[in-house]
Design a protein around this motif. Sequence first.
Motif, PDB file in Angstrom:
ATOM      1  N   PRO A  46       0.872  -1.164  -0.050  1.00 31.59           N
ATOM      2  CA  PRO A  46      -0.007   0.057   0.172  1.00 31.59           C
ATOM      3  C   PRO A  46       0.940   1.212   0.016  1.00 31.59           C
ATOM      4  N   THR A  47       1.982   1.167   0.546  1.00 30.03           N
ATOM      5  CA  THR A  47       3.060   2.414   0.474  1.00 30.03           C
ATOM      6  C   THR A  47       3.183   2.966  -0.696  1.00 30.03           C
ATOM      7  N   ALA A  48       3.133   2.027  -1.845  1.00 26.84           N
ATOM      8  CA  ALA A  48       3.483   2.082  -3.213  1.00 26.84           C
ATOM      9  C   ALA A  48       2.236   2.895  -4.000  1.00 26.84           C
ATOM     10  N   GLU A  49       1.180   3.196  -3.581  1.00 25.53           N
ATOM     11  CA  GLU A  49       0.053   3.510  -3.988  1.00 25.53           C
ATOM     12  C   GLU A  49      -0.569   4.888  -3.323  1.00 25.53           C
ATOM     13  N   LYS A  50      -0.948   5.953  -4.134  1.00 28.20           N
ATOM     14  CA  LYS A  50      -1.294   7.401  -3.534  1.00 28.20           C
ATOM     15  C   LYS A  50      -2.664   7.566  -4.287  1.00 28.20           C
ATOM     16  N   THR A  51      -3.551   8.342  -3.994  1.00 22.56           N
ATOM     17  CA  THR A  51      -4.789   8.901  -4.516  1.00 22.56           C
ATOM     18  C   THR A  51      -4.865  10.297  -4.068  1.00 22.56           C
ATOM     19  N   LEU A  52      -5.129  11.041  -5.099  1.00 22.75           N
ATOM     20  CA  LEU A  52      -5.679  12.428  -4.832  1.00 22.75           C
ATOM     21  C   LEU A  52      -7.148  12.544  -5.411  1.00 22.75           C
ATOM     22  N   ILE A  53      -7.820  13.472  -4.587  1.00 23.78           N
ATOM     23  CA  ILE A  53      -9.130  13.691  -5.032  1.00 23.78           C
ATOM     24  C   ILE A  53      -9.417  15.135  -4.855  1.00 23.78           C
ATOM     25  N   LEU A  54      -9.850  15.843  -5.918  1.00 27.04           N
ATOM     26  CA  LEU A  54     -10.098  17.410  -5.755  1.00 27.04           C
ATOM     27  C   LEU A  54     -11.376  17.766  -5.424  1.00 27.04           C
ATOM     28  N   ASP A  93       1.557   3.090 -12.613  1.00 26.33           N
ATOM     29  CA  ASP A  93       0.439   2.731 -13.348  1.00 26.33           C
ATOM     30  C   ASP A  93      -0.636   4.103 -12.944  1.00 26.33           C
ATOM     31  N   LEU A  94      -1.180   4.916 -13.890  1.00 30.31           N
ATOM     32  CA  LEU A  94      -2.031   5.927 -13.478  1.00 30.31           C
ATOM     33  C   LEU A  94      -3.374   5.529 -14.176  1.00 30.31           C
ATOM     34  N   LYS A  95      -4.143   5.758 -13.027  1.00 23.12           N
ATOM     35  CA  LYS A  95      -5.759   5.932 -13.170  1.00 23.12           C
ATOM     36  C   LYS A  95      -6.072   7.188 -12.995  1.00 23.12           C
ATOM     37  N   GLN A  96      -7.032   7.779 -13.823  1.00 24.58           N
ATOM     38  CA  GLN A  96      -7.402   9.213 -13.666  1.00 24.58           C
ATOM     39  C   GLN A  96      -8.974   9.205 -14.052  1.00 24.58           C
ATOM     40  N   TRP A  97      -9.853  10.052 -13.309  1.00 24.45           N
ATOM     41  CA  TRP A  97     -11.350  10.259 -13.508  1.00 24.45           C
ATOM     42  C   TRP A  97     -11.615  11.769 -13.818  1.00 24.45           C
ATOM     43  N   ASP A  98     -12.294  11.740 -14.707  1.00 25.33           N
ATOM     44  CA  ASP A  98     -12.629  13.290 -15.204  1.00 25.33           C
ATOM     45  C   ASP A  98     -13.739  13.782 -14.093  1.00 25.33           C
ATOM     46  N   LYS A  99     -14.578  14.759 -14.709  1.00 27.78           N
ATOM     47  CA  LYS A  99     -15.591  15.370 -13.945  1.00 27.78           C
ATOM     48  C   LYS A  99     -16.788  14.545 -14.004  1.00 27.78           C
ATOM     49  N   ILE A 128       5.459  13.923 -15.255  1.00 22.79           N
ATOM     50  CA  ILE A 128       4.114  13.673 -16.045  1.00 22.79           C
ATOM     51  C   ILE A 128       3.146  14.689 -15.938  1.00 22.79           C
ATOM     52  N   TYR A 129       2.719  15.427 -17.011  1.00 20.52           N
ATOM     53  CA  TYR A 129       1.858  16.303 -16.903  1.00 20.52           C
ATOM     54  C   TYR A 129       0.350  15.773 -17.830  1.00 20.52           C
ATOM     55  N   PHE A 130      -0.732  16.002 -17.120  1.00 22.03           N
ATOM     56  CA  PHE A 130      -2.018  15.614 -17.456  1.00 22.03           C
ATOM     57  C   PHE A 130      -2.877  16.635 -16.987  1.00 22.03           C
ATOM     58  N   LYS A 131      -4.117  16.552 -17.614  1.00 26.47           N
ATOM     59  CA  LYS A 131      -5.170  17.614 -17.335  1.00 26.47           C
ATOM     60  C   LYS A 131      -6.574  17.041 -16.938  1.00 26.47           C
ATOM     61  N   ASN A 132      -7.211  17.759 -16.268  1.00 29.71           N
ATOM     62  CA  ASN A 132      -8.780  17.434 -16.097  1.00 29.71           C
ATOM     63  C   ASN A 132      -9.090  16.195 -15.499  1.00 29.71           C
ATOM     64  N   ALA A 133      -8.193  15.921 -14.417  1.00 31.80           N
ATOM     65  CA  ALA A 133      -8.366  14.607 -13.388  1.00 31.80           C
ATOM     66  C   ALA A 133      -8.922  15.318 -12.085  1.00 31.80           C
ATOM     67  N   TYR A 134     -10.212  15.092 -11.790  1.00 31.16           N
ATOM     68  CA  TYR A 134     -10.648  15.305 -10.443  1.00 31.16           C
ATOM     69  C   TYR A 134     -10.348  14.285  -9.530  1.00 31.16           C
ATOM     70  N   LYS A 135     -10.005  13.135 -10.016  1.00 30.86           N
ATOM     71  CA  LYS A 135      -9.375  12.077  -8.813  1.00 30.86           C
ATOM     72  C   LYS A 135      -8.472  11.356  -9.682  1.00 30.86           C
ATOM     73  N   PHE A 136      -7.037  11.156  -9.042  1.00 25.53           N
ATOM     74  CA  PHE A 136      -6.342   9.970  -9.976  1.00 25.53           C
ATOM     75  C   PHE A 136      -5.441   9.287  -8.649  1.00 25.53           C
ATOM     76  N   THR A 137      -5.238   8.181  -9.143  1.00 17.61           N
ATOM     77  CA  THR A 137      -4.225   6.969  -8.458  1.00 17.61           C
ATOM     78  C   THR A 137      -3.128   6.817  -9.152  1.00 17.61           C
ATOM     79  N   TYR A 138      -1.964   6.723  -8.466  1.00 15.48           N
ATOM     80  CA  TYR A 138      -0.700   6.468  -9.247  1.00 15.48           C
ATOM     81  C   TYR A 138      -0.080   5.222  -8.132  1.00 15.48           C
TER      82      TYR A 138
END
Length: 481
Positions: A46-54, A93-99, A128-138
């Motif tokens: 679990p220490t190798a995974e993080k999630t950001l939620i806007l 491994d990047l997972k991203q969710w839009d609005k 790594i630059y990306f846009k419009n992710a309201y939530k993403f997990t890497y």
Amino acid sequence: MKILKFILLNVLALLTGSSQLLSAVDHPPTQRMQTNSTSTVTVGQPTAEKTLILTSSGGSFIDLDIKNSIVFGVDLFSKKFVPANHTYKITIDLKQWDKNNILTQTPYTLTVNYVPFDTAAYKVRNIIYFKNAYKFTYKITSITQDGLAVNDLPEHLYVDGETYAFRNYDFTPQVNTPPVVQAISPVNSPSQVLDLDCDGAPDEIKINWSQVTGAEEYQLEWTFVNNYYAPTPSTTLLTYNTNLSQLAYDFKGNCTRITTDKNFYNITLAFDHGYIAYRVRAVGKDMATGRSVFGAWSIPNSQGYLGSVSTYYYVSTPHEIKKNWQYNATFAEEGKKKEVVSYFDGSLRNRQTVTRSNSDVTTIVGENIYDYQGRPAVSVLPVPVYNNICTGNYTDNTAIKYYKNFNTDDTLKEYSQNDFDSDNSSADSCHPLITPMSINSGASKYYSPGNPDKDFQQAFVPDAHKYPFTQVEYTPDNTGR
């Protein structure tokens, strides 16, 4: 003694970096993965995974831009000793969710180099630059060092996830709601009246106010009202008027204003005897037009009497009342300021200059020392002041004030013309004796092995061998050459 006090306010309208002031920026805390003493970043754990939620800060808003990034880098402040050059590669491994909550999944590979013992350029960050992710997990799915797989992320490396949301919040419903400004008079709270160097004298006041929904920044104004009575025929002493209903303030014609996105601000107590009155208003946007909307002031009238307000501070001890001094404040965007106070002797010769910036709380002290003819002869290198009274450890949280006996000779007396403008009795009288400065304080201590700050670049401060100054020798012909 006549006290010389000038306040020179140079307000700079700097445009650099002002794009962030055009709209509110929501920035969730950075999610960092880094091995430390309490946690190890291990592939598959679990220490190798993080999630950001806007999320939003409340109120109606329009998103102008959503920017996201993942940073793989070398921590240049890490104290981990790395004895050789290395190349590190991670797969994410990047997972991203839009609005609309639509998922996109993408793998990325990032590479950095670490070259600790060479002057060659090397890559310390990969982004790594990306846009419009309201939530993403890497998630880190693999780590290699010089092509060989390893399980744990080395502790001098890190992986950060960041999101910036540029938004227009609708401020119009709150335009008539002023911030609630915390009063610090008549009760002086230690959290608001700050004694930075623990010498028993207040050095700054901290103005706090409440947040207003939709506000993107705040404007703080303060003005000073001295309360001196003129001496009466029966006395030669100044007396003070404490009847607040007789003391008029004028924000419109005599005030200082700063703009900040925070809900607090510190004011240096470089004032005479009297009262500091202050007020705050919020600034936001009209969501439909994008134009700035200015809210109501916490004190509605620009002119009035202190008896009708509650947000003021009583300066009962003037700044360095027995000295001549000149105060200069230079302001920039986001409430930044640099303060310079010059202290003069009775002949108005500059003896000491103290400089402090609120973005870098270090206080810098420089001194000029004059010979017996009153000519500037020794210019001491400006150095930071370190404070070990408050915490027991040296810190740079120090105050603006006159530092007595800052530079001393080896007898611990103030360094003066006696140390460089006297004939050398043991040699030719044409070659005056120049005594060294003590390494117990001041510039000589800073430029010596006794410097208490030896972290990072401070470890390379040179040794002045007790002579941290330049000296001017004048020709003995009264020409001033």
